[in-house]
Design a protein around this motif. Structure first.
Motif, PDB file in Angstrom:
ATOM      1  N   SER A  99     -31.251 -32.242  85.781  1.00 42.55           N
ATOM      2  CA  SER A  99     -31.383 -32.263  88.184  1.00 42.55           C
ATOM      3  C   SER A  99     -30.400 -31.959  88.595  1.00 42.55           C
ATOM      4  CB  SER A  99     -31.807 -33.881  87.962  1.00 42.55           C
ATOM      5  OG  SER A  99     -30.900 -34.871  88.094  1.00 42.55           O
ATOM      6  N   GLU A 100     -29.190 -32.070  88.170  1.00 45.60           N
ATOM      7  CA  GLU A 100     -28.213 -31.584  89.159  1.00 45.60           C
ATOM      8  C   GLU A 100     -28.002 -29.431  88.593  1.00 45.60           C
ATOM      9  OE1 GLU A 100     -25.923 -32.360  85.027  1.00 45.60           O
ATOM     10  OE2 GLU A 100     -27.330 -33.371  86.373  1.00 45.60           O
ATOM     11  N   TYR A 101     -28.969 -29.456  87.778  1.00 39.30           N
ATOM     12  CA  TYR A 101     -28.710 -27.067  88.125  1.00 39.30           C
ATOM     13  C   TYR A 101     -29.699 -26.850  88.182  1.00 39.30           C
ATOM     14  CZ  TYR A 101     -25.257 -27.884  83.905  1.00 39.30           C
ATOM     15  OH  TYR A 101     -23.718 -28.535  83.579  1.00 39.30           O
ATOM     16  N   LYS A 102     -29.186 -26.585  89.532  1.00 36.35           N
ATOM     17  CA  LYS A 102     -30.547 -25.395  90.239  1.00 36.35           C
ATOM     18  C   LYS A 102     -30.381 -24.078  89.555  1.00 36.35           C
ATOM     19  CE  LYS A 102     -31.110 -29.474  91.985  1.00 36.35           C
ATOM     20  NZ  LYS A 102     -32.123 -30.368  92.086  1.00 36.35           N
ATOM     21  N   PHE A 103     -31.404 -23.897  88.903  1.00 40.11           N
ATOM     22  CA  PHE A 103     -31.860 -22.420  88.959  1.00 40.11           C
ATOM     23  C   PHE A 103     -33.310 -21.852  88.634  1.00 40.11           C
ATOM     24  CE2 PHE A 103     -30.291 -24.280  84.635  1.00 40.11           C
ATOM     25  CZ  PHE A 103     -30.879 -24.105  84.195  1.00 40.11           C
ATOM     26  N   ASN A 104     -33.702 -20.637  88.896  1.00 36.11           N
ATOM     27  CA  ASN A 104     -34.594 -20.825  88.039  1.00 36.11           C
ATOM     28  C   ASN A 104     -35.154 -19.961  87.296  1.00 36.11           C
ATOM     29  OD1 ASN A 104     -35.605 -21.089  91.427  1.00 36.11           O
ATOM     30  ND2 ASN A 104     -34.854 -19.400  91.768  1.00 36.11           N
ATOM     31  N   MET A 105     -36.881 -20.403  86.822  1.00 38.25           N
ATOM     32  CA  MET A 105     -36.552 -19.874  85.589  1.00 38.25           C
ATOM     33  C   MET A 105     -38.384 -19.318  85.626  1.00 38.25           C
ATOM     34  SD  MET A 105     -36.113 -22.591  82.575  1.00 38.25           S
ATOM     35  CE  MET A 105     -36.604 -24.179  83.644  1.00 38.25           C
ATOM     36  N   HIS A 106     -37.721 -17.866  84.846  1.00 39.70           N
ATOM     37  CA  HIS A 106     -39.509 -16.967  85.353  1.00 39.70           C
ATOM     38  C   HIS A 106     -40.213 -16.421  83.725  1.00 39.70           C
ATOM     39  CE1 HIS A 106     -38.204 -16.873  89.447  1.00 39.70           C
ATOM     40  NE2 HIS A 106     -37.344 -16.881  88.801  1.00 39.70           N
ATOM     41  N   THR A 107     -41.118 -15.753  83.940  1.00 41.04           N
ATOM     42  CA  THR A 107     -41.199 -14.806  82.740  1.00 41.04           C
ATOM     43  C   THR A 107     -42.486 -13.959  83.453  1.00 41.04           C
ATOM     44  OG1 THR A 107     -43.704 -16.115  81.959  1.00 41.04           O
ATOM     45  CG2 THR A 107     -41.733 -17.026  80.534  1.00 41.04           C
ATOM     46  N   PRO A 108     -42.473 -13.003  83.024  1.00 40.65           N
ATOM     47  CA  PRO A 108     -42.576 -11.475  83.284  1.00 40.65           C
ATOM     48  C   PRO A 108     -44.298 -11.524  83.011  1.00 40.65           C
ATOM     49  CG  PRO A 108     -41.607 -10.773  81.849  1.00 40.65           C
ATOM     50  CD  PRO A 108     -41.729 -12.089  81.955  1.00 40.65           C
ATOM     51  N   ASP A 109     -44.986 -10.864  83.307  1.00 33.30           N
ATOM     52  CA  ASP A 109     -46.670 -11.489  82.905  1.00 33.30           C
ATOM     53  C   ASP A 109     -46.403 -10.418  81.372  1.00 33.30           C
ATOM     54  OD1 ASP A 109     -47.096  -7.822  82.637  1.00 33.30           O
ATOM     55  OD2 ASP A 109     -46.994  -7.769  85.039  1.00 33.30           O
ATOM     56  N   GLU A 110     -48.086 -10.343  80.625  1.00 29.11           N
ATOM     57  CA  GLU A 110     -48.355 -10.454  79.595  1.00 29.11           C
ATOM     58  C   GLU A 110     -47.595  -8.873  79.208  1.00 29.11           C
ATOM     59  OE1 GLU A 110     -48.648 -11.479  75.176  1.00 29.11           O
ATOM     60  OE2 GLU A 110     -48.631 -12.791  77.878  1.00 29.11           O
ATOM     61  N   LYS A 111     -47.813  -7.722  79.628  1.00 28.54           N
ATOM     62  CA  LYS A 111     -47.514  -6.743  79.729  1.00 28.54           C
ATOM     63  C   LYS A 111     -45.653  -5.852  79.485  1.00 28.54           C
ATOM     64  CE  LYS A 111     -48.146  -1.806  80.372  1.00 28.54           C
ATOM     65  NZ  LYS A 111     -48.919  -1.005  81.444  1.00 28.54           N
ATOM     66  N   ALA A 112     -44.952  -6.814  80.743  1.00 26.74           N
ATOM     67  CA  ALA A 112     -43.870  -7.073  80.797  1.00 26.74           C
ATOM     68  C   ALA A 112     -43.307  -7.642  79.592  1.00 26.74           C
ATOM     69  CB  ALA A 112     -44.203  -7.710  82.253  1.00 26.74           C
ATOM     70  N   ARG A 113     -43.998  -8.549  79.571  1.00 27.92           N
ATOM     71  CA  ARG A 113     -42.998  -9.409  78.543  1.00 27.92           C
ATOM     72  C   ARG A 113     -42.905  -8.453  77.333  1.00 27.92           C
ATOM     73  NH1 ARG A 113     -46.003 -15.148  78.221  1.00 27.92           N
ATOM     74  NH2 ARG A 113     -46.619 -15.496  80.178  1.00 27.92           N
ATOM     75  N   ARG A 114     -43.773  -7.697  76.962  1.00 27.16           N
ATOM     76  CA  ARG A 114     -43.737  -6.612  75.687  1.00 27.16           C
ATOM     77  C   ARG A 114     -43.155  -5.246  76.305  1.00 27.16           C
ATOM     78  NH1 ARG A 114     -47.311  -9.073  71.818  1.00 27.16           N
ATOM     79  NH2 ARG A 114     -47.700  -6.606  70.743  1.00 27.16           N
ATOM     80  N   VAL A 115     -43.317  -4.381  76.954  1.00 27.67           N
ATOM     81  CA  VAL A 115     -43.156  -3.401  77.101  1.00 27.67           C
ATOM     82  C   VAL A 115     -42.160  -2.569  77.952  1.00 27.67           C
ATOM     83  CG1 VAL A 115     -44.955  -2.513  75.962  1.00 27.67           C
ATOM     84  CG2 VAL A 115     -45.008  -2.218  78.435  1.00 27.67           C
ATOM     85  N   GLY A 116     -41.717  -4.025  79.101  1.00 21.81           N
ATOM     86  CA  GLY A 116     -40.980  -4.547  80.595  1.00 21.81           C
ATOM     87  C   GLY A 116     -39.750  -4.043  80.172  1.00 21.81           C
ATOM     88  N   GLN A 117     -38.848  -4.045  78.481  1.00 18.96           N
ATOM     89  CA  GLN A 117     -37.985  -3.248  78.725  1.00 18.96           C
ATOM     90  C   GLN A 117     -37.952  -1.983  78.723  1.00 18.96           C
ATOM     91  OE1 GLN A 117     -37.288  -7.095  75.676  1.00 18.96           O
ATOM     92  NE2 GLN A 117     -35.375  -5.894  76.241  1.00 18.96           N
ATOM     93  N   SER A 118     -38.203  -1.438  77.844  1.00 16.42           N
ATOM     94  CA  SER A 118     -38.459  -0.151  77.786  1.00 16.42           C
ATOM     95  C   SER A 118     -38.941   0.590  78.675  1.00 16.42           C
ATOM     96  CB  SER A 118     -40.111   0.667  76.782  1.00 16.42           C
ATOM     97  OG  SER A 118     -40.598  -0.018  76.897  1.00 16.42           O
ATOM     98  N   VAL A 119     -39.672  -0.229  79.764  1.00 14.90           N
ATOM     99  CA  VAL A 119     -39.950   0.774  81.053  1.00 14.90           C
ATOM    100  C   VAL A 119     -38.202   0.564  81.969  1.00 14.90           C
ATOM    101  CG1 VAL A 119     -40.846   0.600  82.841  1.00 14.90           C
ATOM    102  CG2 VAL A 119     -42.301   0.459  80.939  1.00 14.90           C
TER     103      VAL A 119
END
Length: 454
Positions: free
Chosen positions: A429-449
């Motif tokens: 609990s002492e660690y404070k950071f945010n975790m995210h996932t992009p939308d489904e399309k960005a999960r798959r092709v976001g890196q190429s864009v």
């Protein structure tokens, strides 16, 4: 549980891997007993170096050796280096020198780092008072949106390409391929060129090409990459080191930038959050890591989290490439899901590729009789992740984590994220950071864009 005389308590265990011993918890409990200061320095190209100040017990020699040898491994693959300097304990320096010798238990790391940096690998010891000064640098990356750009993402199960005009993707496609099991480098080259030509055909011209690819790249040259795992050393030197440079020439020799796919993942996060200090983790064929600092710069670090140790269990799964056990590739990739599925009693056709095995597991999520079991497989991955992100934070100090890749697709990705959040809330609990996932399309092709902006 007790490991090397260190008592470790954990509230959350992976359902299908109950022997898992998180490096984060081992380090936490070990450091409670450690009072003798030491420093670990790793030096890489151009005199750049990372200095990690820490402590050992000075009395529990087995635990001291284990802690330092794994921290050296972590630093080598997260930051990179061909020279290791152990400051403050001569006996420990001698042990690390033997362990990381060409015939030692970490011979793979010795030879690989020498190959990457084209320098002999060495370990030396120094008094604590002579600890070298840290020397880091950072370089701007991404953010270029003008003109007609190709973005190519070389995944291990599929390749993705985007045509981007003035920052807007006008075309994206995914094509299944099998680079990790193919020894002929012409197969890889033809697949890369085919994707780039397809994207080029959707634009009036090509102003630049950005490539996101798993592995280590220096000056657009391939120094190490799992995509070419089956390619012989001779063919690697002749046809793989300059494979993206040669491919770009086929498209008209447009300006080229090749960046580790983990750094591109972090860039995706920085672009999506309009913020910086992002650790990107792509869970696909392997585990790719990348980091964008508080200035939206990359550091020139390796960020090869696939080889960083995350599990201290003596029975941890062995990576067939490095020969080491407990490394991230077997926890945060399709291999991790397949391993857990087998532990759950799922069988696979021997002729199936790893990508096909992952798809079988994903498809079973929709079968009522298997749904609870598949959910527990993904909860196990989430448990791994929740215990590992604090371990990563101790070296990176990130504000955001972006999770991408085929393993994070669909309902399974949401289960992983929810479980990781639960583990962190209950045990870190002492660690404070945010975790995210992009939308489904960005999960798959976001890196190429995003690669198109390199």
């Amino acid at each position: 549980m007790n490991f090397l005389g260190i008592e470790i308590k954990m509230l959350n265990k992976p359902v299908y891997d109950p022997g898992f011993i998180p490096m984060s918890l081992f380090n936490r409990e070990f450091l409670k007993l450690a009072t003798k200061p030491i420093a670990i320095c790793v030096e890489r190209n151009s005199g750049l170096r990372t200095v990690y100040n820490t402590h050992i017990t000075g009395t529990n020699h087995m635990a001291d050796r284990y802690y330092v040898e794994r921290m050296v491994k972590y630093l080598l693959w997260a930051r990179g280096g061909y020279k290791v300097i152990i400051c403050g304990d001569e006996a420990l320096a001698s042990y690390i020198k033997e362990a990381y010798s060409p015939t030692g238990k970490y011979a793979f790391d010795n030879t690989t780092m020498a190959r990457v940096y084209e320098q002999p690998f060495e370990v030396i010891g120094l008094p604590l008072s002579q600890t070298p000064k840290e020397n880091e640098q950072s370089n701007p990356v991404g953010g270029k949106t003008d003109g007609c750009r190709i973005g190519f993402d070389a995944g291990g199960s599929d390749r993705k390409v985007s045509a981007v005009i003035d920052g807007e993707a006008v075309f994206s496609e995914e094509v299944v391929w099998h680079p990790k099991i193919t020894p002929d480098p012409d197969y890889h080259f033809e697949g890369i060129v085919s994707a780039m030509k397809t994207a080029a055909s959707k634009m009036p011209r090509v102003d630049s090409i950005g490539v996101s690819s798993a592995g280590i790249y220096i000056n657009n040259r391939t120094m190490l990459a799992s995509l070419f795992l089956k390619v012989s050393p001779e063919d690697f030197n002749a046809k793989v080191k300059d494979i993206y440079i040669r491919a770009a020439k086929e498209i008209g020799n447009a300006p080229l930038a090749v960046v580790n796919d983990g750094d591109v993942t972090a860039l995706v996060g920085a672009m999506e959050f309009n913020d910086n200090n992002v650790l990107g983790i792509a869970m696909g064929t392997s585990e790719a890591g990348g980091y964008v600092d508080e200035n939206c710069h990359i550091k020139g670090w390796l960020n090869e989290l696939a080889f960083c140790p995350v599990d201290a269990s003596p029975d941890a799964m062995r990576d067939e490439w490095s020969g080491d056990t407990g490394c991230g590739v077997k926890y945060f990739s399709q291999d991790g899901v397949i391993k857990l599925a087998k532990n759950a009693g799922i069988s696979f056709d021997a002729a199936m590729s790893p990508g096909e095995k992952l798809k079988q597991v994903q498809d079973m999520m929709d079968m009522p009789k298997h749904k609870a079991m598949i959910q527990d497989i993904y909860r196990s991955v989430g448990c791994y992740l929740g215990h590992t992100l604090p371990y990563y934070w101790d070296l990176y100090g990130f504000k955001h984590v972006l999770l991408l890749g085929r393993v994070m697709s669909g309902e399974g990705g949401n289960i992983i994220l929810d479980m990781a959040k639960k583990v962190i809330a209950q045990e870190y609990s002492e660690y404070k950071f945010n975790m995210h996932t992009p939308d489904e399309k960005a999960r798959r092709v976001g890196q190429s864009v995003a690669a198109a902006s390199l």
